[in-house]
Scaffold this motif. Structure first.
Motif, PDB file in Angstrom:
ATOM      1  N   VAL A  97     -38.739   5.539 106.939  1.00 24.90           N
ATOM      2  CA  VAL A  97     -38.509   6.654 106.019  1.00 24.90           C
ATOM      3  C   VAL A  97     -39.646   7.658 106.097  1.00 24.90           C
ATOM      4  N   HIS A  98     -40.869   7.173 106.303  1.00 23.08           N
ATOM      5  CA  HIS A  98     -42.003   8.086 106.464  1.00 23.08           C
ATOM      6  C   HIS A  98     -41.831   8.957 107.710  1.00 23.08           C
ATOM      7  N   LEU A  99     -41.385   8.356 108.808  1.00 23.02           N
ATOM      8  CA  LEU A  99     -41.160   9.132 110.027  1.00 23.02           C
ATOM      9  C   LEU A  99     -40.053  10.164 109.822  1.00 23.02           C
TER      10      LEU A  99
ATOM     11  N   GLU B  55     -30.693  10.613 105.477  1.00 23.01           N
ATOM     12  CA  GLU B  55     -31.944   9.869 105.555  1.00 23.01           C
ATOM     13  C   GLU B  55     -31.702   8.453 106.064  1.00 23.01           C
ATOM     14  N   GLY B  56     -30.646   7.800 105.579  1.00 26.83           N
ATOM     15  CA  GLY B  56     -30.341   6.449 106.025  1.00 26.83           C
ATOM     16  C   GLY B  56     -29.964   6.404 107.493  1.00 26.83           C
ATOM     17  N   LEU B  57     -29.142   7.360 107.946  1.00 26.51           N
ATOM     18  CA  LEU B  57     -28.765   7.399 109.355  1.00 26.51           C
ATOM     19  C   LEU B  57     -29.989   7.565 110.241  1.00 26.51           C
ATOM     20  N   LEU B  58     -30.863   8.514 109.904  1.00 24.27           N
ATOM     21  CA  LEU B  58     -32.052   8.747 110.721  1.00 24.27           C
ATOM     22  C   LEU B  58     -33.009   7.556 110.656  1.00 24.27           C
ATOM     23  N   ALA B  59     -33.118   6.920 109.494  1.00 25.24           N
ATOM     24  CA  ALA B  59     -33.967   5.741 109.399  1.00 25.24           C
ATOM     25  C   ALA B  59     -33.435   4.622 110.290  1.00 25.24           C
ATOM     26  N   GLY B  60     -32.110   4.439 110.312  1.00 24.70           N
ATOM     27  CA  GLY B  60     -31.534   3.436 111.198  1.00 24.70           C
ATOM     28  C   GLY B  60     -31.774   3.752 112.659  1.00 24.70           C
ATOM     29  N   LEU B  61     -31.662   5.023 113.026  1.00 27.34           N
ATOM     30  CA  LEU B  61     -31.936   5.420 114.405  1.00 27.34           C
ATOM     31  C   LEU B  61     -33.399   5.186 114.759  1.00 27.34           C
ATOM     32  N   PHE B  62     -34.310   5.492 113.826  1.00 26.40           N
ATOM     33  CA  PHE B  62     -35.729   5.261 114.084  1.00 26.40           C
ATOM     34  C   PHE B  62     -36.007   3.773 114.271  1.00 26.40           C
ATOM     35  N   LEU B  63     -35.426   2.917 113.424  1.00 28.43           N
ATOM     36  CA  LEU B  63     -35.657   1.482 113.541  1.00 28.43           C
ATOM     37  C   LEU B  63     -35.165   0.956 114.890  1.00 28.43           C
ATOM     38  N   CYS B  64     -34.000   1.411 115.317  1.00 28.24           N
ATOM     39  CA  CYS B  64     -33.488   0.978 116.618  1.00 28.24           C
ATOM     40  C   CYS B  64     -34.330   1.505 117.767  1.00 28.24           C
ATOM     41  N   ALA B  65     -34.814   2.744 117.649  1.00 26.74           N
ATOM     42  CA  ALA B  65     -35.650   3.310 118.698  1.00 26.74           C
ATOM     43  C   ALA B  65     -36.993   2.592 118.791  1.00 26.74           C
ATOM     44  N   LEU B  66     -37.554   2.190 117.644  1.00 29.76           N
ATOM     45  CA  LEU B  66     -38.816   1.460 117.667  1.00 29.76           C
ATOM     46  C   LEU B  66     -38.636   0.069 118.264  1.00 29.76           C
ATOM     47  N   GLU B  67     -37.450  -0.507 118.085  1.00 27.53           N
ATOM     48  CA  GLU B  67     -37.201  -1.853 118.601  1.00 27.53           C
ATOM     49  C   GLU B  67     -36.825  -1.831 120.077  1.00 27.53           C
ATOM     50  N   ARG B  68     -35.919  -0.931 120.447  1.00 25.40           N
ATOM     51  CA  ARG B  68     -35.457  -0.837 121.841  1.00 25.40           C
ATOM     52  C   ARG B  68     -35.356   0.635 122.212  1.00 25.40           C
ATOM     53  N   PRO B  69     -36.446   1.241 122.693  1.00 23.78           N
ATOM     54  CA  PRO B  69     -36.455   2.688 122.939  1.00 23.78           C
ATOM     55  C   PRO B  69     -35.417   3.148 123.957  1.00 23.78           C
TER      56      PRO B  69
ATOM     57  N   SER C 224     -40.629  14.211 110.183  1.00 22.18           N
ATOM     58  CA  SER C 224     -39.822  15.026 111.097  1.00 22.18           C
ATOM     59  C   SER C 224     -39.168  16.214 110.405  1.00 22.18           C
ATOM     60  N   GLY C 225     -38.866  16.079 109.103  1.00 23.56           N
ATOM     61  CA  GLY C 225     -38.198  17.156 108.382  1.00 23.56           C
ATOM     62  C   GLY C 225     -36.729  17.292 108.702  1.00 23.56           C
ATOM     63  N   ALA C 226     -36.173  16.378 109.516  1.00 24.22           N
ATOM     64  CA  ALA C 226     -34.777  16.505 109.937  1.00 24.22           C
ATOM     65  C   ALA C 226     -33.812  16.306 108.781  1.00 24.22           C
ATOM     66  N   ALA C 227     -34.066  15.304 107.933  1.00 22.48           N
ATOM     67  CA  ALA C 227     -33.156  15.045 106.813  1.00 22.48           C
ATOM     68  C   ALA C 227     -33.140  16.219 105.840  1.00 22.48           C
ATOM     69  N   ALA C 228     -34.307  16.817 105.594  1.00 27.54           N
ATOM     70  CA  ALA C 228     -34.361  17.950 104.672  1.00 27.54           C
ATOM     71  C   ALA C 228     -33.576  19.147 105.204  1.00 27.54           C
ATOM     72  N   LEU C 229     -33.534  19.318 106.521  1.00 27.53           N
ATOM     73  CA  LEU C 229     -32.793  20.427 107.111  1.00 27.53           C
ATOM     74  C   LEU C 229     -31.290  20.161 107.158  1.00 27.53           C
TER      75      LEU C 229
ATOM     76  N   SER D 225     -43.118  11.030 116.063  1.00 29.28           N
ATOM     77  CA  SER D 225     -43.550   9.875 116.844  1.00 29.28           C
ATOM     78  C   SER D 225     -45.051   9.897 117.115  1.00 29.28           C
ATOM     79  N   LEU D 226     -45.682  11.075 116.999  1.00 33.59           N
ATOM     80  CA  LEU D 226     -47.128  11.195 117.224  1.00 33.59           C
ATOM     81  C   LEU D 226     -47.928  11.153 115.930  1.00 33.59           C
ATOM     82  N   ASP D 227     -47.244  10.997 114.810  1.00 33.77           N
ATOM     83  CA  ASP D 227     -47.939  11.061 113.519  1.00 33.77           C
ATOM     84  C   ASP D 227     -49.082  10.057 113.380  1.00 33.77           C
ATOM     85  N   PRO D 228     -48.945   8.797 113.817  1.00 26.57           N
ATOM     86  CA  PRO D 228     -50.049   7.849 113.613  1.00 26.57           C
ATOM     87  C   PRO D 228     -51.337   8.213 114.352  1.00 26.57           C
ATOM     88  N   VAL D 229     -51.212   8.921 115.481  1.00 26.32           N
ATOM     89  CA  VAL D 229     -52.411   9.223 116.275  1.00 26.32           C
ATOM     90  C   VAL D 229     -52.743  10.712 116.275  1.00 26.32           C
ATOM     91  N   ARG D 230     -52.077  11.481 115.425  1.00 24.14           N
ATOM     92  CA  ARG D 230     -52.303  12.924 115.423  1.00 24.14           C
ATOM     93  C   ARG D 230     -53.757  13.313 115.179  1.00 24.14           C
TER      94      ARG D 230
END
Length: 308
Positions: free
Chosen positions: A29-31, A58-72, A35-40, A172-177
């Motif tokens: 949810v933080h990612l 927000e839920g759809l994008l969170a699910g996509l993020f979780l899947c991308a983090l697990e299997r890019p 990204s600002g995608a859900a707000a747009l 995706s770069l937020d942790p090391v920005r």
């Protein structure tokens, strides 16, 4: 698809299923927020009447993020459906507006339809092509649709898609920005990477379009390395000219000449694919390196423009 086939595919999804913790969901949810995608996208998909959606953006994008983090390399809507409906804690399902479903083929198909409808609605908001997807159209029909399209509306969708995708890359770069910003020395490079499609390309001037009509042919001919550079990047010895073939009469020699010409054509044509050209801006320094948000020109993954 038969019932046995569906059950077999669901069994594979269940075998890969694992529970997600609150920390996993908070990170996703933080990612999404960064990204600002859900707000747009959420205001564009709001309904003034009818039944409420059974999944939030927000839920759809969170699910996509979780899947991308697990299997890019393999983000599938079937996996997103399984995560959102059967793998996350109940409080998060309530937050995302997800309805409880039975863990069988009927429940999964109903849940998948919810995810797929919202995903298609998002694509409709950011789709910058006047042509329908997954259909082969006569060339005349495609030309008529392009001429009748609202250029201003399509440009607005393309800009929205660019902003959304760049925001996702930036998230995706937020942790090391902070580290990247501190060590970047101002060096920037631009790279255009071809992205292949599942569609089969058509010839120029063909009577029909491809099922992905906005893609184009990417052709790379010859060796792009420096003449004195080996494939591993080291200095190579000067190439010796090929020996002059001995001229002899007969069908066998003619066949050898034809085979040699075919091999030369294959060597000249190093890469040919039907797809898009995704343009990315990359910045680097003497220490760490970073990739800036992806920039592109037309529709596709970012959406990249055809490189013909």
């Amino acid at each position: 698809m038969s019932r046995l086939t569906r059950e077999a595919q669901l069994a594979v999804l269940r075998s890969r299923r694992h529970p997600y913790t609150d920390a996993d969901l908070e990170h996703a949810v933080h990612l999404v927020a960064v990204s600002g995608a859900a707000a747009l996208l959420t205001p564009l998909l709001a309904r003034s009447c009818g039944r409420p959606r059974l999944l939030t953006v927000e839920g759809l994008l969170a699910g996509l993020f979780l899947c991308a983090l697990e299997r890019p390399n393999a983000v599938h809507l079937s996996r997103v459906t399984d995560v959102l409906h059967f793998s996350i804690p109940e409080p998060w399902r309530r937050r995302f507006g997800v309805k409880d479903r039975s863990d069988d083929s009927c429940g999964f198909e109903a849940a998948y339809a919810v995810v797929r409808r919202l995903f298609d609605a998002v694509l409709a908001c950011v789709g910058s092509s006047p042509l329908p997807r997954n259909r082969r159209l006569p060339a005349e029909t495609a030309a008529a649709l392009r001429s009748q399209a609202d250029a201003a509306a399509l440009a607005g969708r393309a800009e929205l898609l660019r902003v959304v995708v760049n925001g996702i890359v930036e998230a995706s770069l937020d942790p090391v920005r902070p580290v990247l910003d501190r060590h970047w020395d101002g060096s920037i490079g631009i790279d255009a990477t071809p992205v292949a499609t599942y569609a089969r390309g058509t010839k120029t001037g063909a009577p029909h379009t491809a099922t992905d009509p906005d893609a184009g042919w990417y052709v790379r001919e010859g060796d792009h390395r420096a003449p004195d550079t080996a494939p591993d990047g080291s200095a190579a010895a000067p190439a010796e000219p090929p020996p002059t073939p001995r001229r002899t009469a007969g069908r066998r020699t003619a066949g050898k000449r034809a085979t040699g010409a075919k091999q030369q054509r294959k060597q000249r044509l190093l890469k040919r694919l039907f797809g898009y050209s995704a343009t990315a801006t990359t910045s680097s320094a003497s220490r760490p390196a970073r990739t800036a948000p992806c920039r592109s020109k037309a529709a596709g993954t970012v959406p990249p423009s055809p490189r013909r």
